[in-house]
Each structure stands twice: as structure tokens, then as C-alpha cells.
Design an enzyme around this catalytic site. Structure first.
Site, PDB file in Angstrom:
ATOM      1  N   LYS A   1       1.735   0.101  -6.231  1.00 26.18           N
ATOM      2  CA  LYS A   1       2.868   0.370  -5.347  1.00 26.18           C
ATOM      3  C   LYS A   1       3.656  -0.916  -5.096  1.00 26.18           C
ATOM      4  O   LYS A   1       4.888  -0.920  -5.137  1.00 26.18           O
ATOM      5  CB  LYS A   1       2.369   0.963  -4.014  1.00 26.18           C
ATOM      6  CG  LYS A   1       1.913   2.412  -4.152  1.00 26.18           C
ATOM      7  CD  LYS A   1       1.188   2.926  -2.911  1.00 26.18           C
ATOM      8  CE  LYS A   1       0.656   4.335  -3.144  1.00 26.18           C
ATOM      9  NZ  LYS A   1      -0.105   4.872  -2.027  1.00 26.18           N
TER      10      LYS A   1
ATOM     11  N   ASP B   1       5.597   7.668   3.768  1.00 26.93           N
ATOM     12  CA  ASP B   1       4.854   8.734   3.095  1.00 26.93           C
ATOM     13  C   ASP B   1       5.327  10.132   3.486  1.00 26.93           C
ATOM     14  O   ASP B   1       4.924  11.121   2.863  1.00 26.93           O
ATOM     15  CB  ASP B   1       3.354   8.608   3.434  1.00 26.93           C
ATOM     16  CG  ASP B   1       2.612   7.790   2.391  1.00 26.93           C
ATOM     17  OD1 ASP B   1       2.979   7.887   1.195  1.00 26.93           O
ATOM     18  OD2 ASP B   1       1.679   7.064   2.758  1.00 26.93           O
TER      19      ASP B   1
ATOM     20  N   GLN C   1      -2.366   2.891   3.541  1.00 29.51           N
ATOM     21  CA  GLN C   1      -3.108   3.446   2.405  1.00 29.51           C
ATOM     22  C   GLN C   1      -4.329   4.228   2.908  1.00 29.51           C
ATOM     23  O   GLN C   1      -5.132   3.701   3.676  1.00 29.51           O
ATOM     24  CB  GLN C   1      -3.534   2.305   1.456  1.00 29.51           C
ATOM     25  CG  GLN C   1      -4.247   2.766   0.207  1.00 29.51           C
ATOM     26  CD  GLN C   1      -3.352   3.626  -0.701  1.00 29.51           C
ATOM     27  OE1 GLN C   1      -2.195   3.325  -0.934  1.00 29.51           O
ATOM     28  NE2 GLN C   1      -3.913   4.716  -1.202  1.00 29.51           N
TER      29      GLN C   1
END
Ligand code: NAD
Length: 295
Positions: free
Chosen positions: A53, A120, A97
Site C-alpha cells: 500500500k 477504507d 491495517q
């Protein structure tokens, strides 16, 4: 002939477009999107994802602010960090994460991210917006994996209106938002899960199957209608014996060798949905950046 959907290529195109857009935004606003990436602990798979990422974000011109915390850090300390990042002007997106260590309550952490910085798209406010919005609007922060699946479907240039779509899995990060996205494209959506009766029978009637289960090669060739489109979200590690040696193989939720023969289009694992998820995270960060100037 079956079309193998090339997630790597579609994701690369998306990233190229984002790079151009971010360069224009930099000229216009004198600033670039900033993404704070928080990793707690040292789970190997999480480290791989965070690395990918970060690399992808930097390549398109997003500034990455990295926070790698000890696995023993308290929930209170993590909440404090998120609160600080919520108030920082150079941070437009925050990514925590997952999974988090067991002593933390995942939803409490996700809820603490400011909805405008929710890279997200997991915050209840954004989940609600996705559910209410009539269209898959350009300003929405949408969960990355299902949005990546939708982009791949659209890339096929087929009319989605009225198609029977079966989503296998009802998780908050894939199954449910996937269903919301498909409803907005005017598909007729069936959400299935571990308690669903006659899953093969439901799949046989589907024009589109999205498999997001986490069970290696569960969807068999005989479940799939001739000409259906099959998107395999699953990432499963299975052990195989090769030349007498144990090796780990990455497989999806779909029995690829069988389904490929029936489907008109199918995503491979790896190289299908995975790269799209990261590209959509960068897209969300860029949207959050643009949205910050709309206020
Ligand atoms: P999850 O465990 O949260 O949800 C799995 C869902 O599958 C549940 O809703 C459950 O009801 C359903 N299910 C379980 N057994 C079933 C059965 N026998 N029949 C029908 N449904 C069944 O998983 P998730 O987070 O949604 O992830 C699903 C898969 O997708 C995993 O393999 C995960 O690694 C993968 N994934 C991939 C990406 C990517 O970027 N490619 C992103 C997220 C998740």
C-alpha cells in the site's frame, strides 16, 4: 472464449489516472493527499499489505505517514494517535491495517477515525451514505475491495441492469457493500452466507457471482451457468507438495480450472481483485483530499 479479467492491468490504469489527477491537484492546491498508515504488531501478512500500500501510494504522489506500533500498545494509546491524526491538516486518509491484536475492539477503533478521513470506507457514517445514496457517487468513500470488483465488472462494458447477481459472503468489508454497489447498478442481488440453503442452486441462476468466503476452491464448475461472470475475492493459502517439497499456493474461493470453462469472464487469484483493492484505497484517499476543499 473466456475472458480472464486482468486486475493488475486495470489497477495500473487506475493508478496512472490517479497519478495524473494528483499532479493536477498539486498545481491547483499546492498540496498532495496524505495517507496515515497504522500497523499494530508484526503479523507477516499485514506487513506485506502495508508495504504494498505504501509503495503504491507513494508512486502516485500520495504522501504516506507511517505509524508502526508495538503489538502491546493499549487501545487508549491507539485511539489517542487516531485522534491526533484526525486533527492534522496534512492527513486526509487514515488506514488502520486489520486485524488488530485481540485486546483491541476493532469496531471501536474504526469508529474513531473521522468519517471524512476514512480511507477504507468502513466507518458507520460512510456505510450509511453508501446504503442511502442512489448512485455510486464520486464523493463517497466506499470499501475498497467491493469497489474494485465493480470497476472490473464495468470494465467488461456489459449492461449490468437487471442482471442476477449472487454475492457469497455477508461481511462488512466485502459482501454487504458489494451488494449495495450492485443494487445501485440495478442488478437483482442475492446475498448468501454460511446458513444459506442450496447455494449451488442459487449460483446456477446467477449472471454474476462474487465469491467472498475464505474457503479454498469452494465454488465448483457445475454451480456456474454457461456465460456467467465470476469475480473471485478469496485469498486462501493452501499447502501443496511440489517435487516432494511442501509449498504454499495462493488460491481463490473458486475452483478456477472448472469454472473457467463455463464463465464468460473470470478473475484469477492472484492478479485479480487483490491489486484493485489497493488502487481503490488510493482512490479513496484522493477523494478525501478533494472533499477537504469542498467544505
Ligand atoms: P469473512 O470471514 O468476514 O466473511 C466470510 C463470509 O463467508 C461470511 O459472511 C460467511 O457467512 C460466509 N460463508 C462462510 N462459509 C460459507 C459457506 N459454506 N457458504 C456460503 N457462505 C459462507 O471474510 P471476508 O473478510 O469477507 O473475506 C472473504 C475472503 O476474501 C477471504 O478469503 C479474504 O482473504 C478475501 N479478501 C480478499 C481481499 C482482496 O483484496 N482480494 C480483500 C478482503 C478479503
Amino acid at each position: 472464449m473466456t475472458h480472464i479479467i486482468n486486475g493488475k492491468e486495470i489497477a495500473q490504469n487506475l493508478r496512472n489516472n490517479l497519478k495524473k489527477e494528483i499532479s493536477k491537484l498539486k498545481n491547483k492546491f499546492g498540496d498532495v493527499p496524505g495517507l496515515a498508515v497504522i500497523q499494530v504488531g508484526n503479523i507477516a501478512a499485514s506487513s506485506v499489505y502495508v508495504k504494498a500500500k505504501t509503495k503504491n501510494a507513494q508512486e502516485v504522489g500520495i504522501e504516506v505517514i507511517d505509524h508502526h506500533l508495538e503489538g502491546s500498545v493499549s487501545e487508549e494509546e491507539l485511539l489517542k494517535l487516531i485522534n491526533t491524526l484526525n486533527n492534522k491538516n496534512n492527513v486526509h486518509g487514515i488506514l488502520v491495517q486489520l486485524p488488530l491484536p485481540e485486546h483491541m475492539h476493532e469496531q471501536t477503533i474504526l469508529d474513531s477515525i473521522h468519517p471524512d478521513k476514512d480511507a477504507d470506507g468502513f466507518h458507520p457514517v460512510n456505510v450509511g451514505k453508501l446504503s442511502i445514496a442512489a448512485h455510486n457517487d464520486e464523493n463517497l468513500l466506499i470499501p475498497c475491495t467491493p469497489y474494485g470488483c465493480l470497476i472490473m465488472l464495468k470494465d467488461l462494458n456489459i449492461d449490468l441492469v437487471g442482471k442476477n447477481a449472487v454475492v457469497i459472503g455477508r461481511s462488512n468489508i466485502v459482501g454487504k457493500p458489494m451488494a449495495q454497489l450492485l443494487i445501485k447498478e440495478s442488478c437483482t442481488v442475492t446475498i448468501t452466507h454460511s446458513k444459506t440453503k442450496d447455494l449451488p442452486g442459487l449460483c446456477k441462476n446467477a449472471d454474476i457471482i462474487i465469491a467472498a468466503v475464505g474457503r479454498p476452491r469452494m465454488v465448483k464448475g457445475e454451480w456456474v451457468k454457461e456465460g456467467a461472470i465470476v469475480i473471485d475475492v478469496g485469498i486462501n493459502r493452501v499447502e501443496i507438495l511440489k517435487d516432494g517439497e511442501k509449498k504454499t499456493l495462493l488460491v481463490g474461493d473458486v475452483e478456477y480450472s472448472e469454472v473457467e470453462k463455463k464463465a464468460s469472464a473470470i478473475t484469477p487469484v492472484p492478479g485479480g481483485v487483490g491489486p484493485m483493492t489497493i488502487a481503490c484505497l488510493l482512490r479513496n484517499t484522493t477523494i478525501a483530499f478533494k472533499n477537504s476543499f469542498l467544505k
